[in-house]
Design an enzyme around this catalytic site. Structure first.
Site, PDB file in Angstrom:
ATOM      1  N   GLY A   9      65.779   2.861  34.138  1.00 17.65           N
ATOM      2  CA  GLY A   9      66.168   3.504  32.882  1.00 17.65           C
ATOM      3  C   GLY A   9      65.146   3.304  31.790  1.00 17.65           C
ATOM      4  N   SER A  11      62.873   5.642  30.577  1.00 17.13           N
ATOM      5  CA  SER A  11      62.294   6.840  29.947  1.00 17.13           C
ATOM      6  C   SER A  11      62.453   6.804  28.433  1.00 17.13           C
ATOM      7  CB  SER A  11      62.950   8.108  30.506  1.00 17.13           C
ATOM      8  OG  SER A  11      64.347   8.085  30.294  1.00 17.13           O
ATOM      9  N   ARG A  34      66.047   8.800  35.302  1.00 19.48           N
ATOM     10  CA  ARG A  34      66.877   9.734  36.061  1.00 19.48           C
ATOM     11  C   ARG A  34      66.512  11.193  35.817  1.00 19.48           C
ATOM     12  NH1 ARG A  34      73.009  10.062  34.267  1.00 19.48           N
ATOM     13  NH2 ARG A  34      71.748  10.216  32.387  1.00 19.48           N
ATOM     14  N   ASP A  60      68.134   8.405  40.800  1.00 18.05           N
ATOM     15  CA  ASP A  60      69.411   7.979  40.241  1.00 18.05           C
ATOM     16  C   ASP A  60      69.772   6.649  40.889  1.00 18.05           C
ATOM     17  OD1 ASP A  60      72.153   7.568  39.781  1.00 18.05           O
ATOM     18  OD2 ASP A  60      72.576   9.715  39.724  1.00 18.05           O
ATOM     19  N   ASN A  86      68.297  -2.027  33.823  1.00 17.84           N
ATOM     20  CA  ASN A  86      68.618  -1.576  32.469  1.00 17.84           C
ATOM     21  C   ASN A  86      69.319  -0.218  32.453  1.00 17.84           C
ATOM     22  OD1 ASN A  86      67.940  -1.266  29.388  1.00 17.84           O
ATOM     23  ND2 ASN A  86      67.044   0.529  30.384  1.00 17.84           N
ATOM     24  N   SER A 138      75.854  -6.373  28.013  1.00 17.92           N
ATOM     25  CA  SER A 138      76.240  -5.913  26.667  1.00 17.92           C
ATOM     26  C   SER A 138      77.240  -6.882  26.057  1.00 17.92           C
ATOM     27  CB  SER A 138      76.914  -4.534  26.768  1.00 17.92           C
ATOM     28  OG  SER A 138      77.524  -4.184  25.547  1.00 17.92           O
ATOM     29  N   TYR A 151      83.340   0.370  30.480  1.00 14.86           N
ATOM     30  CA  TYR A 151      82.026  -0.215  30.161  1.00 14.86           C
ATOM     31  C   TYR A 151      82.106  -1.747  30.112  1.00 14.86           C
ATOM     32  CZ  TYR A 151      77.567  -0.534  27.538  1.00 14.86           C
ATOM     33  OH  TYR A 151      76.295  -0.824  27.116  1.00 14.86           O
ATOM     34  N   SER A 152      83.189  -2.281  29.507  1.00 14.03           N
ATOM     35  CA  SER A 152      83.364  -3.746  29.449  1.00 14.03           C
ATOM     36  C   SER A 152      83.507  -4.325  30.846  1.00 14.03           C
ATOM     37  CB  SER A 152      84.618  -4.121  28.656  1.00 14.03           C
ATOM     38  OG  SER A 152      84.460  -3.802  27.311  1.00 14.03           O
ATOM     39  N   LYS A 155      80.041  -4.264  32.493  1.00 18.12           N
ATOM     40  CA  LYS A 155      79.083  -5.240  31.958  1.00 18.12           C
ATOM     41  C   LYS A 155      79.530  -6.674  32.229  1.00 18.12           C
ATOM     42  CE  LYS A 155      75.916  -2.493  30.135  1.00 18.12           C
ATOM     43  NZ  LYS A 155      74.617  -2.339  30.812  1.00 18.12           N
TER      44      LYS A 155
HETATM   45  P1  NAP Z   1      69.434   5.255  26.391  1.00 13.21           P
HETATM   46  O1  NAP Z   1      68.487   5.323  25.253  1.00 13.21           O
HETATM   47  O2  NAP Z   1      70.478   6.315  26.534  1.00 13.21           O
HETATM   48  O3  NAP Z   1      68.591   5.163  27.758  1.00 13.21           O
HETATM   49  C1  NAP Z   1      69.242   5.053  28.985  1.00 13.21           C
HETATM   50  C2  NAP Z   1      68.231   5.054  30.094  1.00 13.21           C
HETATM   51  O4  NAP Z   1      68.938   4.873  31.338  1.00 13.21           O
HETATM   52  C3  NAP Z   1      67.459   6.362  30.222  1.00 13.21           C
HETATM   53  O5  NAP Z   1      66.141   6.059  30.614  1.00 13.21           O
HETATM   54  C4  NAP Z   1      68.182   7.088  31.347  1.00 13.21           C
HETATM   55  O6  NAP Z   1      67.347   7.967  32.082  1.00 13.21           O
HETATM   56  C5  NAP Z   1      68.540   5.914  32.231  1.00 13.21           C
HETATM   57  N1  NAP Z   1      69.631   6.201  33.159  1.00 13.21           N
HETATM   58  C6  NAP Z   1      70.912   6.526  32.879  1.00 13.21           C
HETATM   59  N2  NAP Z   1      71.599   6.719  34.018  1.00 13.21           N
HETATM   60  C7  NAP Z   1      70.722   6.512  35.030  1.00 13.21           C
HETATM   61  C8  NAP Z   1      70.815   6.557  36.441  1.00 13.21           C
HETATM   62  N3  NAP Z   1      71.971   6.853  37.047  1.00 13.21           N
HETATM   63  N4  NAP Z   1      69.714   6.289  37.182  1.00 13.21           N
HETATM   64  C9  NAP Z   1      68.537   5.980  36.588  1.00 13.21           C
HETATM   65  N5  NAP Z   1      68.383   5.922  35.254  1.00 13.21           N
HETATM   66  C10 NAP Z   1      69.463   6.183  34.492  1.00 13.21           C
HETATM   67  O7  NAP Z   1      70.260   3.888  26.378  1.00 13.21           O
HETATM   68  P2  NAP Z   1      69.880   2.429  25.825  1.00 13.21           P
HETATM   69  O8  NAP Z   1      70.645   2.237  24.587  1.00 13.21           O
HETATM   70  O9  NAP Z   1      68.413   2.216  25.850  1.00 13.21           O
HETATM   71  O10 NAP Z   1      70.593   1.541  26.946  1.00 13.21           O
HETATM   72  C11 NAP Z   1      69.875   0.840  27.935  1.00 13.21           C
HETATM   73  C12 NAP Z   1      70.786  -0.225  28.536  1.00 13.21           C
HETATM   74  O11 NAP Z   1      71.188  -1.122  27.506  1.00 13.21           O
HETATM   75  C13 NAP Z   1      72.072   0.314  29.152  1.00 13.21           C
HETATM   76  O12 NAP Z   1      72.400  -0.422  30.312  1.00 13.21           O
HETATM   77  C14 NAP Z   1      73.100   0.061  28.076  1.00 13.21           C
HETATM   78  O13 NAP Z   1      74.395  -0.049  28.614  1.00 13.21           O
HETATM   79  C15 NAP Z   1      72.588  -1.233  27.494  1.00 13.21           C
HETATM   80  N6  NAP Z   1      73.045  -1.514  26.133  1.00 13.21           N
HETATM   81  C16 NAP Z   1      72.725  -0.691  25.095  1.00 13.21           C
HETATM   82  C17 NAP Z   1      73.182  -0.995  23.812  1.00 13.21           C
HETATM   83  C18 NAP Z   1      72.852  -0.172  22.599  1.00 13.21           C
HETATM   84  O14 NAP Z   1      73.439  -0.427  21.546  1.00 13.21           O
HETATM   85  N7  NAP Z   1      71.974   0.789  22.672  1.00 13.21           N
HETATM   86  C19 NAP Z   1      73.959  -2.139  23.630  1.00 13.21           C
HETATM   87  C20 NAP Z   1      74.266  -2.946  24.706  1.00 13.21           C
HETATM   88  C21 NAP Z   1      73.783  -2.631  25.954  1.00 13.21           C
HETATM   89  P3  NAP Z   1      67.192   9.552  31.708  1.00 13.21           P
HETATM   90  O15 NAP Z   1      67.349   9.663  30.232  1.00 13.21           O
HETATM   91  O16 NAP Z   1      65.852   9.865  32.212  1.00 13.21           O
HETATM   92  O17 NAP Z   1      68.285  10.277  32.436  1.00 13.21           O
END
Ligand code: NAP
Length: 240
Positions: A9, A11, A34, A60, A86, A138, A151-152, A155
């Site tokens: 993840g 990108s 993805r 994926d 991630n 998370s 989600y909870s 995680k």
């Molecule tokens: P984001 O900006 O939406 O990025 C998500 C990334 O995951 C993208 O690169 C997406 O790829 C990839 N992805 C999603 N589903 C996938 C799959 N099935 N296979 C491969 N890649 C996949 O989200 P983010 O906020 O950076 O979140 C990253 C991680 O941190 C996640 O696990 C999220 O739960 C966790 N997190 C985030 C927050 C927050 O506040 N942002 C807080 C706690 C935890 P494409 O876009 O190329 O499809």
């Protein structure tokens, strides 16, 4: 020790920041994503700008066969020192309104994705007797958040898997830890009422992807050589 880090993840958002930070730390990056070709290419360009190699891997994480097809040829040549799980997303709604699809997809991306990617790599890390695995969980895996039972659960499950895997592989010098971000400025929070949320965070602001990446960088460094099975929060004090 190989100087390769596999990040799922990557990108955009937190994954892209981790990929860039680890590139700056001297690692070549296997960059999974993805669907966002443009985001992946931008991240790859920044990694190359930092002087490291980047291998984009579009698959994926929930598709076991796709993961195997992408990783098997690379793993025959080299074994990453670091894996960062991630990839993920949320599908929030109160339990009463939640579809079984939203329940299943969220569990699959965080838990099955972790399993599909980690298993083939850790089996090779065991032979090398070295490695670091970081799971991005998370705050929602540590405390209750209305609208996030799926989600909870995912995680909290990932934190549990982190602890057990850490105990399994410690004798081969493989360290496994989880990082629990709070609210971080990425696309994932773009539709949330950010001003209202800031008021609830003791530091009165959202975190940045780079602030999460800094902790991952530390956990992958020699300075963290006695830390395993732990969950490190990066949450501005919203959960203590
Ligand atoms: P984001 O900006 O939406 O990025 C998500 C990334 O995951 C993208 O690169 C997406 O790829 C990839 N992805 C999603 N589903 C996938 C799959 N099935 N296979 C491969 N890649 C996949 O989200 P983010 O906020 O950076 O979140 C990253 C991680 O941190 C996640 O696990 C999220 O739960 C966790 N997190 C985030 C927050 C927050 O506040 N942002 C807080 C706690 C935890 P494409 O876009 O190329 O499809």
């Amino acid at each position: 020790m190989s100087k390769i880090a596999l990040i799922t993840g990557a990108s955009k958002g937190i994954g892209a920041a981790i990929a860039l930070q680890l590139a700056e730390d001297g690692y070549d990056i296997w960059l999974n994503y993805r669907s966002d070709d443009e985001g992946a290419e931008k991240t790859a360009a920044a990694i190359r700008e930092a002087g490291r190699e980047c291998t984009p891997l579009k698959f994926d994480v929930t598709d076991e066969e796709a993961v195997e097809n992408a990783l098997a040829p690379l793993l025959q040549e080299e074994v990453p020192y670091i894996v960062v799980n991630n990839a993920g997303f949320a599908r929030d709604s109160i339990m009463m309104m939640m579809s079984s699809d939203d329940w299943n997809k969220v569990l699959q991306v965080h838990l099955t994705g972790f399993f599909n990617v980690t298993k083939p790599v850790v089996s090779r890390m065991l032979r090398k007797r070295t490695g670091r695995i970081i799971n991005i969980a998370s705050t929602s895996g540590e405390t209750g958040v209305a609208g996030q039972t799926n989600y909870s659960a995912a995680k909290a499950g990932l934190i549990g898997a982190t602890r057990s895997l850490a105990v399994e592989v410690a004798k081969r010098n493989i360290l496994v830890n989880a990082v629990t971000p709070g609210f971080i400025e990425t696309d994932m929070v773009a539709e949330l009422p950010v001003d209202q949320i800031k008021g609830q965070i003791p530091l009165k602001r959202l975190g940045t992807p780079q602030e999460v990446a800094g902790v991952v960088s530390f956990l992958c460094s020699d300075k963290a050589s006695y830390i395993t099975g732990q969950t490190i929060a990066v949450n501005g004090g919203i959960h203590t």
